[in-house]
Design a protein around this motif. Structure first.
Motif, PDB file in Angstrom:
ATOM      1  N   LYS A  80       6.349  -6.516   7.915  1.00  0.00           N
ATOM      2  CA  LYS A  80       7.056  -5.263   8.186  1.00  0.00           C
ATOM      3  C   LYS A  80       6.034  -4.146   8.411  1.00  0.00           C
ATOM      4  O   LYS A  80       4.974  -4.115   7.790  1.00  0.00           O
ATOM      5  CB  LYS A  80       7.968  -4.881   7.025  1.00  0.00           C
ATOM      6  CG  LYS A  80       9.173  -5.811   6.834  1.00  0.00           C
ATOM      7  CD  LYS A  80      10.248  -5.531   7.873  1.00  0.00           C
ATOM      8  CE  LYS A  80      11.510  -6.316   7.564  1.00  0.00           C
ATOM      9  NZ  LYS A  80      12.579  -6.021   8.543  1.00  0.00           N
ATOM     10  N   LYS A  81       6.382  -3.210   9.293  1.00  0.00           N
ATOM     11  CA  LYS A  81       5.563  -2.014   9.460  1.00  0.00           C
ATOM     12  C   LYS A  81       5.836  -1.081   8.276  1.00  0.00           C
ATOM     13  O   LYS A  81       6.587  -1.403   7.357  1.00  0.00           O
ATOM     14  CB  LYS A  81       5.926  -1.331  10.782  1.00  0.00           C
ATOM     15  CG  LYS A  81       5.583  -2.150  12.028  1.00  0.00           C
ATOM     16  CD  LYS A  81       4.129  -2.037  12.367  1.00  0.00           C
ATOM     17  CE  LYS A  81       3.766  -2.792  13.642  1.00  0.00           C
ATOM     18  NZ  LYS A  81       3.971  -2.044  14.862  1.00  0.00           N
ATOM     19  N   THR A  82       5.247   0.112   8.301  1.00  0.00           N
ATOM     20  CA  THR A  82       5.384   1.058   7.195  1.00  0.00           C
ATOM     21  C   THR A  82       6.842   1.453   6.993  1.00  0.00           C
ATOM     22  O   THR A  82       7.535   1.848   7.947  1.00  0.00           O
ATOM     23  CB  THR A  82       4.546   2.314   7.476  1.00  0.00           C
ATOM     24  OG1 THR A  82       3.171   1.927   7.636  1.00  0.00           O
ATOM     25  CG2 THR A  82       4.649   3.310   6.337  1.00  0.00           C
ATOM     26  N   GLN A  83       7.322   1.336   5.743  1.00  0.00           N
ATOM     27  CA  GLN A  83       8.718   1.605   5.402  1.00  0.00           C
ATOM     28  C   GLN A  83       8.819   2.825   4.485  1.00  0.00           C
ATOM     29  O   GLN A  83       7.871   3.177   3.782  1.00  0.00           O
ATOM     30  CB  GLN A  83       9.337   0.386   4.702  1.00  0.00           C
ATOM     31  CG  GLN A  83       9.320  -0.882   5.542  1.00  0.00           C
ATOM     32  CD  GLN A  83       9.657  -2.115   4.720  1.00  0.00           C
ATOM     33  OE1 GLN A  83       9.043  -2.384   3.685  1.00  0.00           O
ATOM     34  NE2 GLN A  83      10.658  -2.858   5.162  1.00  0.00           N
ATOM     35  N   LEU A  84      10.006   3.439   4.461  1.00  0.00           N
ATOM     36  CA  LEU A  84      10.270   4.617   3.645  1.00  0.00           C
ATOM     37  C   LEU A  84      11.079   4.232   2.418  1.00  0.00           C
ATOM     38  O   LEU A  84      12.129   3.582   2.537  1.00  0.00           O
ATOM     39  CB  LEU A  84      11.021   5.663   4.477  1.00  0.00           C
ATOM     40  CG  LEU A  84      11.513   6.918   3.747  1.00  0.00           C
ATOM     41  CD1 LEU A  84      10.352   7.692   3.128  1.00  0.00           C
ATOM     42  CD2 LEU A  84      12.302   7.808   4.702  1.00  0.00           C
ATOM     43  N   TYR A  85      10.600   4.665   1.248  1.00  0.00           N
ATOM     44  CA  TYR A  85      11.266   4.379  -0.019  1.00  0.00           C
ATOM     45  C   TYR A  85      11.509   5.667  -0.794  1.00  0.00           C
ATOM     46  O   TYR A  85      10.820   6.678  -0.605  1.00  0.00           O
ATOM     47  CB  TYR A  85      10.403   3.445  -0.883  1.00  0.00           C
ATOM     48  CG  TYR A  85      10.308   2.022  -0.401  1.00  0.00           C
ATOM     49  CD1 TYR A  85      11.142   1.036  -0.918  1.00  0.00           C
ATOM     50  CD2 TYR A  85       9.379   1.647   0.568  1.00  0.00           C
ATOM     51  CE1 TYR A  85      11.053  -0.285  -0.487  1.00  0.00           C
ATOM     52  CE2 TYR A  85       9.278   0.344   1.008  1.00  0.00           C
ATOM     53  CZ  TYR A  85      10.130  -0.619   0.475  1.00  0.00           C
ATOM     54  OH  TYR A  85      10.038  -1.916   0.910  1.00  0.00           O
TER      55      TYR A  85
ATOM     56  N   ALA B  91       0.862  -1.170   0.000  1.00  0.00           N
ATOM     57  CA  ALA B  91       0.000   0.000   0.000  1.00  0.00           C
ATOM     58  C   ALA B  91       0.899   1.221   0.000  1.00  0.00           C
ATOM     59  O   ALA B  91       1.526   1.553   1.005  1.00  0.00           O
ATOM     60  CB  ALA B  91      -0.896   0.001   1.233  1.00  0.00           C
ATOM     61  N   ASP B  92       1.020   1.871  -1.161  1.00  0.00           N
ATOM     62  CA  ASP B  92       1.948   2.991  -1.336  1.00  0.00           C
ATOM     63  C   ASP B  92       1.211   4.306  -1.102  1.00  0.00           C
ATOM     64  O   ASP B  92       0.194   4.586  -1.749  1.00  0.00           O
ATOM     65  CB  ASP B  92       2.546   2.977  -2.740  1.00  0.00           C
ATOM     66  CG  ASP B  92       3.297   1.689  -3.046  1.00  0.00           C
ATOM     67  OD1 ASP B  92       3.789   1.070  -2.097  1.00  0.00           O
ATOM     68  OD2 ASP B  92       3.385   1.315  -4.232  1.00  0.00           O
ATOM     69  N   THR B  93       1.741   5.128  -0.192  1.00  0.00           N
ATOM     70  CA  THR B  93       1.088   6.384   0.178  1.00  0.00           C
ATOM     71  C   THR B  93       2.137   7.467   0.389  1.00  0.00           C
ATOM     72  O   THR B  93       3.324   7.231   0.316  1.00  0.00           O
ATOM     73  CB  THR B  93       0.272   6.218   1.476  1.00  0.00           C
ATOM     74  OG1 THR B  93       1.155   5.829   2.539  1.00  0.00           O
ATOM     75  CG2 THR B  93      -0.810   5.159   1.318  1.00  0.00           C
TER      76      THR B  93
ATOM     77  N   LEU C 120       5.792   6.258   1.397  1.00  0.00           N
ATOM     78  CA  LEU C 120       5.681   5.234   2.419  1.00  0.00           C
ATOM     79  C   LEU C 120       4.978   4.016   1.844  1.00  0.00           C
ATOM     80  O   LEU C 120       4.112   4.140   0.977  1.00  0.00           O
ATOM     81  CB  LEU C 120       4.899   5.762   3.619  1.00  0.00           C
ATOM     82  CG  LEU C 120       5.502   6.954   4.364  1.00  0.00           C
ATOM     83  CD1 LEU C 120       4.547   7.447   5.447  1.00  0.00           C
ATOM     84  CD2 LEU C 120       6.861   6.591   4.960  1.00  0.00           C
ATOM     85  N   SER C 121       5.371   2.844   2.324  1.00  0.00           N
ATOM     86  CA  SER C 121       4.733   1.632   1.816  1.00  0.00           C
ATOM     87  C   SER C 121       4.589   0.613   2.943  1.00  0.00           C
ATOM     88  O   SER C 121       5.488   0.439   3.759  1.00  0.00           O
ATOM     89  CB  SER C 121       5.552   1.022   0.669  1.00  0.00           C
ATOM     90  OG  SER C 121       4.825  -0.025   0.047  1.00  0.00           O
ATOM     91  N   ASN C 122       3.438  -0.027   2.946  1.00  0.00           N
ATOM     92  CA  ASN C 122       3.145  -1.063   3.917  1.00  0.00           C
ATOM     93  C   ASN C 122       2.746  -2.313   3.161  1.00  0.00           C
ATOM     94  O   ASN C 122       1.775  -2.296   2.415  1.00  0.00           O
ATOM     95  CB  ASN C 122       2.009  -0.602   4.841  1.00  0.00           C
ATOM     96  CG  ASN C 122       1.812  -1.516   6.027  1.00  0.00           C
ATOM     97  OD1 ASN C 122       1.995  -2.714   5.929  1.00  0.00           O
ATOM     98  ND2 ASN C 122       1.438  -0.945   7.159  1.00  0.00           N
TER      99      ASN C 122
END
Length: 648
Positions: free
Chosen positions: A90-95, A66-68, A82-84
């Motif tokens: 994994k919790k929400t990660q930064l890309y 889920a990209d936001t 951010l992506s979950n």
């Protein structure tokens, strides 16, 4: 093709546009596109692009995540997001990803997830926040609670953890900049990139105080410095393009109830100046709707030359887009006749925003001196449906104040027939009805029932005095307004069958549902959602209950002589008067209006032989009707319709 009535299952086909972010040069808009995967019972969220010159729409990110939260790098060549779900468990990660395409680069992955990321002005570093353990992480699953704030709706429990500030360079290891017993909110880079500002309260009474401050910390690390004077409550801030000023949304009367939030401007470390003292509407007030994915609030948005600040807020019946001159305070309304949600502005003054109406969920728009609609994702579905258009009318309340109201006729309405009618009531009490779409309302109209709704005293979108009207008088002036409004609707629309009236609402609207049926039996059916039955029990178990006492009755505690006063404002005090069949819908993970509120109301109704059912939704919180699991949202609709079919 002949049109048809809306169905519960149509929820699966709606598309949702949110968080529009225009590129620095104004050539593209990145936004979040959400849709429902019914089989997997989840929401799919990806980042899309819109070309501002042509309106061309293209999907940019793909995959299972889920990209936001897309945000452009200062040079417009990269996008953070951010992506979950891209990586299991994994919790929400930064890309970060190049605009030309390719694989997204993982920048930060923390135990408790990443939030609030932002590029440094030179585009070489990023900041973000994440919850961290302030002491060593316990090995036991037993929770040790030391603070009054230890849980929050849609977040869960966070005992022993605080939200702190990090910086990271792509390819590097994140560096924690802050530590201690406080939470970092709303972090922003200074324009020279040498420092970062954020909002917090570091005082011992921080959990119960409504005061907070802006702090500044060197970007390389060091001790935070307080740059405001502890006289304000602030919700958001931003830096002017030249770095000379800070703008923030807040109030200089933090201890008062339901005060308007204003826009302030201050020189770095100087005395704040209120820019919206002549506006007479509170900032930060969005419009209600159940077919909407809310956009993050980036706070005051500066123009590239620093001359203007842009913001959106509600002036009933719309949530308008405004621009204010930071020198002479001249306020302009740029967009009205709809409800604006998210806003961003390019360096050359192009404005991207998403907005909805009462008949259409949010779509993407561009403003370049005139409004241009760039997306119509829901047109194909809406073209198939017969929807009921709300009709606006007004009435005079007991203070002589003109109050807004709306009626939605049953689909297929005929003037020579009588129809049941359902009164809908919003939450808050600082909620707002207006130009927002509700599938729930449309489903009721499709069943052959009228729907009426109003903004009683206590609602936002009006002058401060009106919004404060319900403070210390819960269940009193709001009850009067709802009854007078219902009377006016029946008088104005004689085809309403006053022997077949229903009512429903959620949160504060659930409280008013419970309250009303304890004071009148004019309604033949009630559906109360995520409701409140007992202010005394709620205060210690709700995530915000301990902050509420004076607003309810004027009493300042929940014990001693105040206890009875608070109880007299609780629906359960009058439950022996209830005759109306009442359906309860409640989420088991609701920390705002906890499950116990629904349980005790249900138990009390059963003991008083009132027809009732309790519908419990597992793994759902206070946001069930707006962002719960898709199948649960549909099932909630079905229960509401079933109850009204039986009793209306």
């Amino acid at each position: 093709m002949a049109k048809r009535n809306i169905k519960v299952e149509d929820l699966r086909a709606f598309k949702f546009v949110s968080d529009p972010q225009i590129s620095p040069d104004g050539s593209r808009i990145a936004f979040v596109y959400s849709e429902i995967d019914h089989e997997e019972d989840k929401y799919l969220r990806h980042i899309w692009f819109a070309e501002t010159s042509t309106g061309k729409l293209t999907q940019f990110t793909y995959g299972p995540g889920a990209d936001t939260y897309p945000r452009w790098s200062p040079d417009g060549k990269k996008l953070l997001f951010l992506s979950n779900g891209r990586q299991p468990d994994k919790k929400t990660q930064l890309y970060v990803i190049n605009i030309g395409g390719g694989e997204a680069q993982l920048i930060a992955d923390t135990e408790n997830g990443v939030s609030s990321p932002a590029w440094s002005p030179d585009g070489k570093s990023l900041l973000f926040t994440s919850k961290v353990w302030t002491e060593e992480k316990p090995e036991s699953d037993v929770k040790r609670i030391t603070r009054i704030r230890y849980k929050f709706n849609n977040v869960g429990f966070f005992e022993g953890r605080r939200t702190h500030l990090f910086t990271v360079k792509p390819g590097g290891k994140p560096k924690q900049l802050t530590k201690g017993e406080y939470d970092v909110n709303n972090p922003k880079w200074s324009q020279d990139g040498k420092s970062i500002t954020f909002i917090t309260n570091m005082e011992p009474d921080q959990d119960t105080s409504k005061v907070n401050d802006i702090y500044r910390i060197p970007a390389k690390g060091g001790n935070p410095e307080k740059i405001t004077d502890s006289k304000y409550n602030m919700s958001n801030h931003s830096h002017s393009p030249d770095g000379e000023y800070i703008a923030y949304v807040g109030t200089d009367r933090p201890e008062e109830l339901a005060v308007d939030l204003d826009l302030y401007k201050m020189k770095n470390g100087g005395k704040p100046k209120c820019l919206t003292d002549g506006f007479n509407r509170s900032l930060g007030m969005g419009m209600g709707g159940d077919l909407r994915v809310a956009s993050p609030d980036d706070g005051p948005v500066w123009s590239g030359d620093g001359k203007y600040i842009y913001f959106s807020t509600s002036d009933t019946p719309y949530c308008n887009l405004y621009r204010i001159n930071t020198s002479n305070k001249k306020l302009e309304t740029l967009v009205t006749d709809k409800s604006v949600d998210g806003v961003s502005v390019s360096n050359n003054g192009l404005i991207a925003y998403n907005a909805m109406t009462a008949l259409e969920p949010c779509e993407l728009y561009l403003y370049d001196g005139a409004e241009k609609k760039l997306s119509s994702f829901n047109k194909k579905l809406l073209d198939k449906l017969t929807l009921s258009a709300p009709e606006h009318f007004t009435f005079q309340n007991r203070q002589g104040r003109t109050v807004d109201g709306w009626i939605m006729k049953p689909t297929g309405w005929k003037k020579d027939q009588k129809y049941p009618c359902v009164l809908e009531m919003h939450g808050g009490p600082r909620g707002i009805y207006g130009e927002g779409i509700f599938q729930e309302f449309q489903l009721l109209a499709a069943e052959g029932w009228a729907v009426i709704y109003t903004n009683p005293r206590g609602s936002a979108g009006y002058e401060e005095e009106y919004t404060q009207g319900v403070m210390r008088h819960y269940g009193e002036v709001d009850y009067d307004d709802f009854m007078d409004f219902t009377d006016e609707a029946i008088k104005r629309y004689p085809w309403i069958d006053e022997q077949r009236l229903g009512l429903t609402g959620g949160s504060y609207g659930g409280y008013t549902t419970n309250w009303i049926i304890g004071h009148t039996d004019r309604f033949k059916a009630a559906v109360t959602c995520r409701s409140i039955a007992n202010w005394l029990s709620k205060f210690g178990v709700s995530d915000i209950g301990f902050m509420q006492p004076e607003s309810i009755s004027g009493a300042k505690t929940y014990w001693g002589d105040d206890l009875l006063e608070q109880m007299k404002h609780s629906p359960i005090y009058y439950v022996d008067k209830v005759k109306t069949p009442c359906l309860l819908i409640h989420s088991e993970q609701d920390y705002r209006c906890p499950m116990a509120e629904g349980e005790q109301w249900f138990t009390a109704l059963k003991l008083n032989n009132v027809p009732t059912e309790l519908i419990r939704f597992p793994d759902e919180n206070h946001e069930l009707s707006r962002s719960g699991k898709p199948k649960h949202r549909e099932e909630r609709f079905q229960h509401i319709l079933r109850w009204f079919r039986e009793y209306l």
